[in-house]
Scaffold this motif. Structure first.
Motif, mmCIF file in Angstrom:
data_model
loop_
_atom_site.group_PDB
_atom_site.id
_atom_site.type_symbol
_atom_site.label_atom_id
_atom_site.label_comp_id
_atom_site.label_asym_id
_atom_site.label_seq_id
_atom_site.Cartn_x
_atom_site.Cartn_y
_atom_site.Cartn_z
ATOM 1 N N LYS A 28 0.831 -1.202 0.000
ATOM 2 C CA LYS A 28 0.000 0.000 0.000
ATOM 3 C C LYS A 28 0.868 1.255 0.000
ATOM 4 C CE LYS A 28 -3.979 -2.007 2.408
ATOM 5 N NZ LYS A 28 -4.798 -1.949 3.633
ATOM 6 N N ASN A 87 -12.201 0.463 -5.881
ATOM 7 C CA ASN A 87 -10.878 0.411 -6.497
ATOM 8 C C ASN A 87 -10.362 1.819 -6.746
ATOM 9 O OD1 ASN A 87 -11.696 1.260 -9.348
ATOM 10 N ND2 ASN A 87 -12.949 -0.583 -9.086
ATOM 11 N N TYR A 120 -5.735 -0.731 -7.765
ATOM 12 C CA TYR A 120 -5.811 -1.301 -6.423
ATOM 13 C C TYR A 120 -7.293 -1.512 -6.116
ATOM 14 C CZ TYR A 120 -5.937 -1.298 -1.287
ATOM 15 O OH TYR A 120 -6.174 -1.611 0.034
ATOM 16 N N PHE A 126 -10.422 -3.555 -3.704
ATOM 17 C CA PHE A 126 -10.594 -4.015 -2.333
ATOM 18 C C PHE A 126 -12.056 -4.351 -2.079
ATOM 19 C CE2 PHE A 126 -10.780 0.584 -2.603
ATOM 20 C CZ PHE A 126 -11.977 0.893 -1.971
ATOM 21 N N GLN A 172 -7.656 -7.394 -0.642
ATOM 22 C CA GLN A 172 -7.124 -6.333 -1.489
ATOM 23 C C GLN A 172 -6.316 -6.966 -2.616
ATOM 24 O OE1 GLN A 172 -5.835 -6.273 1.943
ATOM 25 N NE2 GLN A 172 -7.796 -5.439 2.605
#
Length: 774
Positions: free
Chosen positions: A5, A670, A691, A693, A713
């Motif tokens: 992250k 996302n 990314y 989730f 994730q």
């Protein structure tokens, strides 16, 4: 994960700063959709929807609905045993082959209601529109939870064009080639287009018994389309396509939770006891143990003819007719061990014919209106066999008369015919230049006739493709063990309803609009494809209905460089069709019921910022609150069933009122970042990262906590070298780079209480891809 992250945040910050420093000017592209059966800007449609372009489908290696789910909050697609899981906003149909899906798929306007269509390859597509919430006014047949609307590429009448694509994915050893070419046979008069794809996934789950990788899936697809310009106003088109998928272990199950938690003991079970005795691992991972013979085949063809008149100087007219045929076969070793304890097969054959006719208002008309009619005629045959080889050791005492007929199986068949008719219309009235209202109405009528039967039998092969029914005198004895009561039941289900819709749209300034919408939806009743008891009242289930409310905003801001859309929704479902897998000590079956009420409500937002032609930043988020409002008779977990038996109770049910349905996380979303950089006068380098989730959610209807999927994730990324004109590209594409283990489906293992069959979704993938456009 924290490191990942942090790296993603740092990379995004760098790209944003680079974008702000770049002098080039960019804008958000105008997106045209057909969500209301006519071409409109996405900003003019009072619906929460997302659109994926054909270029994005190729660039991101999207080959089916499952690949779309991560990029679309509140959308979940995964494989399951007798039908797939397709859920939008927590609404879906569960695992019963007798269901049409609550989230329907339409390809060029043709209804694909069976869940296995979600596995179809998406080839040479113009765009995919994913519409969230009920879509029954314009899409009609059963799109009560949402719709996937796929538009394929049409031939060009003025130039030859096409593309070629080749890729290789390393983890699954999956080569794929795809190509399309089309153009005018007679300039400005007649055009044709041919598209095809071949891929061969060679597995991402290790079968520790055979040493092979599962699933092994070989896909072939071809489409021919033609377009004839009859006159300046009239055009006719024809499309024919064929697809075939052959696979080994397509539903690759694995055994988990062995040994089981108390109070269950592996010493009294079959699969788990065998696994412990042979040192078979039972972690949720990319390994499984199973014997040979699992297979899955899908063969589908479709023909579509359409004639249409544009509405430039008069009413627009569309008339289309389609014929679809699909054959599906699946055999699975669902005991999750190499020994032959429990297996099943299911075969499904579909023949479907549809016709639709629409008339729309002239383009210069002050009032926008549409009227139309729709007709569907379908025949479905479903044959499912459950095999119980493990029960052979139980054939003693009063059951010893069955010993000569071992191994036992249960065979279930459903033949269903449906005829459905709809008439629909809509009217949009401009109260002022900036305020308009639309009313819509659809009348739908469905009649289904079905004959369903079940019998106890002898399985003549490990998966029961050939069975011999037991003598009538032995059927009641076998039923004590298998739960199958020999019967043949015929029934008819007739449903009809009027479905209103009303919406208001207000545009206070250019490029900013607000909308409010109310609509009602309807999904016809039907038959339980695996009903075992023979009790007539249990064969059919009632229609489900919904009242849906939505308000939202759609906007282009900052000199059209920023797009921001927001919707708030609430949908109240009544008599929701639900299926729950039930397991006894020796059998497995799926019960169908109508849930009293379900409320799903929440927020959906999406944003795209494109300050220049090199950089873009986007994101989607959904907040969901989905709860059953009236569901006192939900199916029990295996622990609840055990406790009921220990207490001497007959039967078992749990009250799920106030609980969430499957595939309904409280949040999902996302963030996407993209950047391209010219590196010479002829080349550019582009990259994008997503990314995505999701919060935790259940994957089965009984909410067994042992099968709950935790929050996850994922990170997807692409790096491409492209020429300045986008004629060719070389790409490195990675998906689920964090290798998240996500549960696609789960069920209890027959005769092995406390252990579970689990389906893991695809993990990390890394592929190279070359593409050429002309």
């Amino acid at each position: 994960m924290k490191g990942v992250k942090s790296t993603l945040l740092q990379s995004t910050t760098i790209l944003v700063l680079a974008a702000l420093a770049s002098p080039a000017y960019g804008q958000v592209d105008e997106i045209v959709v057909t969500a209301q059966k006519r071409e409109q800007s996405i900003r003019d449609v009072p619906i929460s929807l997302q659109v994926v372009s054909g270029d994005d489908i190729k660039n991101q290696q999207i080959s089916g609905a499952e690949d779309l789910a991560d990029s679309m909050p509140n959308v979940f697609v995964s494989k399951d045993s007798v039908s797939n899981n397709i859920y939008v906003r927590g609404v879906g149909s569960g695992a019963n082959a007798g269901y049409e899906q609550a989230v329907a798929t339409f390809v060029d306007g043709v209804y694909h209601g069976r869940s296995r269509y979600s596995q179809s390859t998406l080839v040479d597509v113009e765009r995919i529109e994913v519409l969230r919430g009920p879509q029954t006014i314009y899409f009609g047949n059963n799109a009560i939870g949402g719709a996937f609307s796929v538009t394929t590429k049409q031939p060009s009448l003025d130039q030859w064009e096409g593309y070629g694509l080749a890729s290789y994915e390393f983890v699954g050893n999956e080569p794929a080639v795809e190509a399309a070419v089309g153009g005018p046979v007679i300039q400005d008069k007649l055009g044709i287009r041919v598209a095809g794809r071949y891929s061969h996934l060679q597995g991402y789950i290790k079968n520790t018994i055979s040493g092979d990788k599962n699933p092994d899936v070989e896909d072939r697809f071809i489409r021919f389309s033609s377009l004839l310009k009859i006159s300046d106003n009239w055009r006719a088109s024809f499309k024919a396509e064929y697809g075939k998928q052959d696979s080994t272990a397509p539903f690759a199950l694995q055994l988990i939770d062995c040994p089981p938690a108390a109070p269950f003991s592996p010493s009294t079970t079959f699969s788990c006891a065998y696994a412990l005795a042979t040192d078979q691992e039972a972690d949720f991972d990319y390994r499984r143990a199973s014997g040979p013979g699992e297979r899955g085949d899908i063969e589908a063809s479709e023909f579509l003819f359409k004639i249409e008149r544009d509405n430039f100087d008069g009413p627009g007219i569309v008339a289309q007719a389609s014929y679809s045929k699909q054959d599906f076969l699946l055999s699975a070793d669902s005991d999750n061990v190499p020994a032959e304890f429990f297996s099943y097969n299911t075969l499904e054959n579909l023949d479907q014919k549809t016709m639709e006719f629409r008339v729309t208002s002239p383009a210069d008309s002050k009032l926008e209106w549409m009227v139309g009619a729709y007709y569907l005629d379908s025949d479905v045959r479903i044959d499912t066999t459950l095999n119980f080889p493990f029960s052979t050791v139980l054939l003693t005492g009063p059951l010893d008369v069955l010993a000569p007929y071992a191994p036992l199986s249960g065979d279930i068949q459903l033949d269903q015919q449906e005829k459905a008719f709809s008439a629909f219309g809509s009217l949009t009235f401009p109260f002022t230049e900036r305020l308009s209202g639309t009313i819509g109405l659809r009348y739908t009528r469905s009649k289904k006739t079905g004959v369903q039967s079940a019998t106890n039998a002898t399985a003549n092969d490990p998966f029961g493709f050939s069975v011999t029914p037991l003598p009538t005198a032995l059927q009641p004895v076998a039923a004590l063990l298998t739960g199958f009561n020999e019967h043949t039941t015929a029934a008819t289900v007739k449903d009809d309803d009027f479905l209103p819709s009303i919406s208001l749209r207000y545009e206070p300034i250019d490029d900013v609009s607000f909308y409010a919408k109310f609509s009602e939806g309807f999904k016809a009743g039907g038959f339980d494809a695996v009903e075992l008891t023979g009790i007539p009242d249990r064969l059919s289930f009632a229609p489900e209905t919904v009242k849906a409310y939505e308000i939202g905003m759609k906007s282009l801001l900052l000199d059209r460089t920023l797009s921001f859309n927001l919707s708030l929704f609430r949908s109240d479902y009544k008599d929701l069709q639900q299926s729950v897998a039930q397991f006894t000590a020796t059998s497995a079956f799926i019960t169908v019921t109508n849930v009293g009420a379900l409320r799903t409500q929440g927020l959906e937002a999406d944003m795209l910022w494109r300050p220049n032609d090199r950089f873009q930043l986007g994101g989607n988020i959904a907040i969901l609150d989905a709860k059953y409002k009236d569901y006192p008779n939900g199916g029990c977990t295996v622990l609840q069933a055990y406790e009921a038996t220990e207490a001497g109770e007959t039967g078992c049910a749990q009250d799920l009122t106030g609980k969430s349905p499957p595939f309904a996380p409280n949040y999902s979303g996302n963030v996407k970042v993209g950047y391209n950089l010219p590196i010479s006068n002829a080349l550019k380098l582009s990259t994008d990262v997503m990314y995505s989730f999701s919060g935790a959610y259940d994957v089965i209807g009984d909410k067994d906590p042992r099968t709950r999927q935790g929050a996850w994730q994922k990170i997807d990324a692409r790096l491409s070298l492209t020429d300045i004109d986008d004629t060719w590209s070389l790409s490195l594409i990675g998906k689920n780079l964090t290798n998240e283990k996500v549960l696609g489906s789960a069920n209890d293992v027959v005769a092995s209480a406390g252990s579970y069959s689990a389906q893991i979704m695809r993990g990390r993938t890394v592929a190279v891809q070359a593409r050429f456009n002309f």
